[in-house]
Design an enzyme around this catalytic site. Structure first.
Site, PDB file in Angstrom:
ATOM      1  N   ASP A  47       2.260 -12.712  -8.550  1.00 25.18           N
ATOM      2  CA  ASP A  47       2.587 -14.310  -8.414  1.00 25.18           C
ATOM      3  C   ASP A  47       3.532 -14.725  -9.465  1.00 25.18           C
ATOM      4  O   ASP A  47       3.620 -15.343  -8.894  1.00 25.18           O
ATOM      5  CB  ASP A  47       1.207 -15.099  -8.206  1.00 25.18           C
ATOM      6  CG  ASP A  47       0.414 -15.243  -6.680  1.00 25.18           C
ATOM      7  OD1 ASP A  47       1.116 -14.893  -5.877  1.00 25.18           O
ATOM      8  OD2 ASP A  47      -0.908 -15.235  -6.775  1.00 25.18           O
ATOM      9  N   HIS A  55       1.091  -0.818   0.250  1.00 29.32           N
ATOM     10  CA  HIS A  55      -0.217   0.102  -0.034  1.00 29.32           C
ATOM     11  C   HIS A  55       1.246   1.145  -0.020  1.00 29.32           C
ATOM     12  O   HIS A  55       0.618   2.350  -0.511  1.00 29.32           O
ATOM     13  CB  HIS A  55      -0.875  -0.006   1.347  1.00 29.32           C
ATOM     14  CG  HIS A  55      -2.386  -0.826   0.856  1.00 29.32           C
ATOM     15  ND1 HIS A  55      -2.904  -0.545   0.327  1.00 29.32           N
ATOM     16  CD2 HIS A  55      -2.920  -1.683   1.008  1.00 29.32           C
ATOM     17  CE1 HIS A  55      -4.321  -0.609   0.082  1.00 29.32           C
ATOM     18  NE2 HIS A  55      -4.603  -1.822   0.688  1.00 29.32           N
ATOM     19  N   GLU A 106      -0.316 -17.328 -13.834  1.00 29.10           N
ATOM     20  CA  GLU A 106       0.282 -17.345 -12.596  1.00 29.10           C
ATOM     21  C   GLU A 106       1.492 -17.774 -11.893  1.00 29.10           C
ATOM     22  O   GLU A 106       2.159 -17.617 -10.892  1.00 29.10           O
ATOM     23  CB  GLU A 106      -0.709 -17.132 -11.529  1.00 29.10           C
ATOM     24  CG  GLU A 106      -2.201 -15.740 -11.080  1.00 29.10           C
ATOM     25  CD  GLU A 106      -3.289 -16.673 -10.515  1.00 29.10           C
ATOM     26  OE1 GLU A 106      -3.096 -15.898  -8.930  1.00 29.10           O
ATOM     27  OE2 GLU A 106      -3.220 -17.167 -10.354  1.00 29.10           O
TER      28      GLU A 106
END
Length: 549
Positions: free
Chosen positions: A437, A193, A413
């Site tokens: 991923d 974040h 992924e």
């Protein structure tokens, strides 16, 4: 050169996560609170336990007040953190520890929060990224109970470069771009974040700078384009952030010559969906459905799932939404799935692999998604996570179509799926690349671990070469291939992705307009030239340099 040698030379490098350059005086963010003592035993455990709920209410109230003056993603994060602080489950667990084990309130909060944090860490992926939030709430609560100043960003008297081990999302959300010249952390990664909000606020940022805290500097020069952090002359004038200005965006994802590259939002809750819609996203490229399951001891009913999904889909009536089916398993343990312990859950029975043993769980979710599509009016497609082979893709597509959903796709992924992208696209209607991923599986580097964050840099040439295989497969089959990992949120990398043949980009709400504007400022030929230049490089720094204007 080691991090220690580089630090002594006055220069370090990390992962560039928010563009721009700035320099000025350093302000260090205080380290997180240490582990509180388990003694002394309170004389009155009931009275000691009774202190916890009021402290939690005070912390939640402060965060809510901060949220009132914030907007967009920052406001959402502050509200979410406030809700964590007020979580009755956390309070109740801490109160129980005080009463049953005779712990001081601060220690009880610490242990209760660690239990929650460990569960999220075990969940992996997106959920593991919330561990920092829980520990931030923990430290704020303990500080309130101890009557000391909470950890975090100090009051800034003048524009400064913030230096920290890491920043909690709530701290980043509260930053004032007029006072913060740049942001540098020793830990963290490109999907954190801190990275997302720094970009939204227009603050240059570099994360995963090993040796940063050992750097003896009164002033720093920070380059958020290259990831370089250098000691600066403290007597030199402050250089405020310089960020490239992007063209205006008309809301339609396309290059300057009209080549369509759709700009979507990533969402995982009704609040996320509204934020993406408000940001101008053309649809949703990744709807994470795990929120509907995480607190459930039993599988949610089809009716409950349908109502929950409808709330997320509703802001996108008449627009495309790609729903990812449950990404759970041994690494994201859900009680009703009764997962067996695994020595390496990240490589175990997770994502679509759960459905091979429990297809009825997938079928009920597909029924709920189909109902929510009808209720909301959104144009819904469905994709499966953790698909490795063509056979798995075809199996999933058949169940999606049997549920009455027109479009079935899969996430890429796993490197094996990237290598078989053309064959997989022949079995499904579209693919979407989870670059977070895909990077960690390609480089064998846990995306939550700061020590290997540089390997998960989305500018890694090896990752870009895998993306080219997928783009080529999309062109060959005439089917869409999008990117829904955090790589899509970088306005400059977005041009490279378009040049590699990807047809849509999906990201967190704060990045939507910047990516749309970046695409609008370049032609397809220019994007393809940038892609070709980056593919010829051997490291992320060179790839970034090759893509600079």
């Amino acid at each position: 050169m080691s991090a220690v040698d580089a630090a002594s030379a006055g220069s370090l490098t990390g992962v560039a996560v928010s563009p721009g350059r700035a320099s000025g005086p350093v302000v260090r963010v205080a380290e997180p609170l240490g582990e509180p003592a388990a003694t002394p035993t309170p004389a009155d455990p009931a009275a000691e336990a009774a202190r916890i709920a009021p402290a939690a209410a005070i912390v939640a109230g402060r965060l809510e007040k901060q949220a009132e003056t914030a907007t967009g993603e920052a406001a959402t994060i502050l509200i979410t953190t406030a809700a964590m602080a007020a979580d009755p489950a956390l309070t109740a667990q801490a109160e129980t520890l005080v009463k049953t084990q005779g712990l001081p309130a601060g220690r009880a909060v610490y242990q209760a929060a660690e239990g929650f944090a460990e569960a999220l860490a075990a969940a992996g992926g997106y959920m593991a990224e919330r561990v920092r939030d829980v520990r931030d709430v923990r430290d704020r609560l303990i500080a309130e109970l101890l009557g000391i100043a909470p950890p975090g960003v100090p009051e800034l008297a003048a524009p400064s470069v913030l230096v920290a081990r890491d920043l909690a999302p709530a701290d980043t959300a509260g930053l004032d771009p007029a006072k913060v010249l740049a942001l540098v952390t020793e830990e963290g990664g490109p999907t954190s974040h801190t990275a997302i909000l720094a970009r939204a606020l227009g603050i240059p940022a570099v994360v995963a700078v090993r040796g940063l805290l050992a750097l003896d500097a009164q002033a720093l020069a920070v380059d958020g384009d290259t990831g370089t952090v250098e000691i600066a002359d403290p007597s030199a004038p402050v250089v405020t952030a310089t960020v490239a200005q992007l063209a205006e965006w008309n809301g339609t994802g396309a290059t300057a010559d009209g080549h369509r590259v759709k700009v979507y939002g990533n969402v995982g809750s009704p609040a996320d969906a509204q934020a993406a819609a408000d940001a101008g996203a053309e649809g949703v490229g990744l709807f994470r459905t795990e929120f509907c399951y995480l607190d459930a001891s039993d599988e949610p009913s089809v009716a409950d799932q349908r109502a929950a999904y409808t709330a997320v889909l509703s802001p996108f009536r008449g627009k495309p939404v790609i729903v990812r089916t449950l990404d759970a398993g041994a690494d994201k343990p859900l009680a009703f799935l009764s997962p067996e312990a695994e020595p390496n859950p990240a490589l175990g029975v997770r994502g679509l692999r759960v459905a091979f043993d429990r297809p009825e769980v997938l079928d009920r979710q597909l029924e709920a998604i189909a109902g929510a599509a009808e209720d909301s009016g959104a144009e819904v497609s469905v994709m499966a996570p953790m698909v490795a082979t063509v056979e798995e893709a075809a199996w999933f597509a058949s169940r999606v179509r049997a549920a009455g959903i027109a479009r079935a796709g899969v996430m890429i992924e796993i490197p094996a799926a990237a290598l078989s992208a053309r064959e997989i696209l022949e079995a499904v209607d579209f693919v979407s690349v989870g670059t977070n991923d895909l990077a960690q599986y390609t480089f064998a580097a846990d995306r939550q671990l700061g020590a290997v964050a540089k390997l998960n840099d989305p500018w890694q040439p090896a990752l870009l070469r895998l993306l080219k295989l997928i783009g080529d497969a999309a062109k060959a089959t005439g089917k869409p291939a999008g990117v829904c990992g955090e790589a899509a949120a970088d306005p400059r990398l977005a041009l490279v992705l378009a040049g590699l043949g990807l047809t849509s980009l999906s990201m967190n709400a704060p990045a939507v307009r910047a990516v749309g504007a970046s695409l609008a400022a370049a032609t397809l030929a220019e994007c393809e030239a940038l892609a070709e230049a980056t593919l010829a490089t051997t490291d992320p720094a060179s790839a970034r340099a090759a893509a600079r204007p």
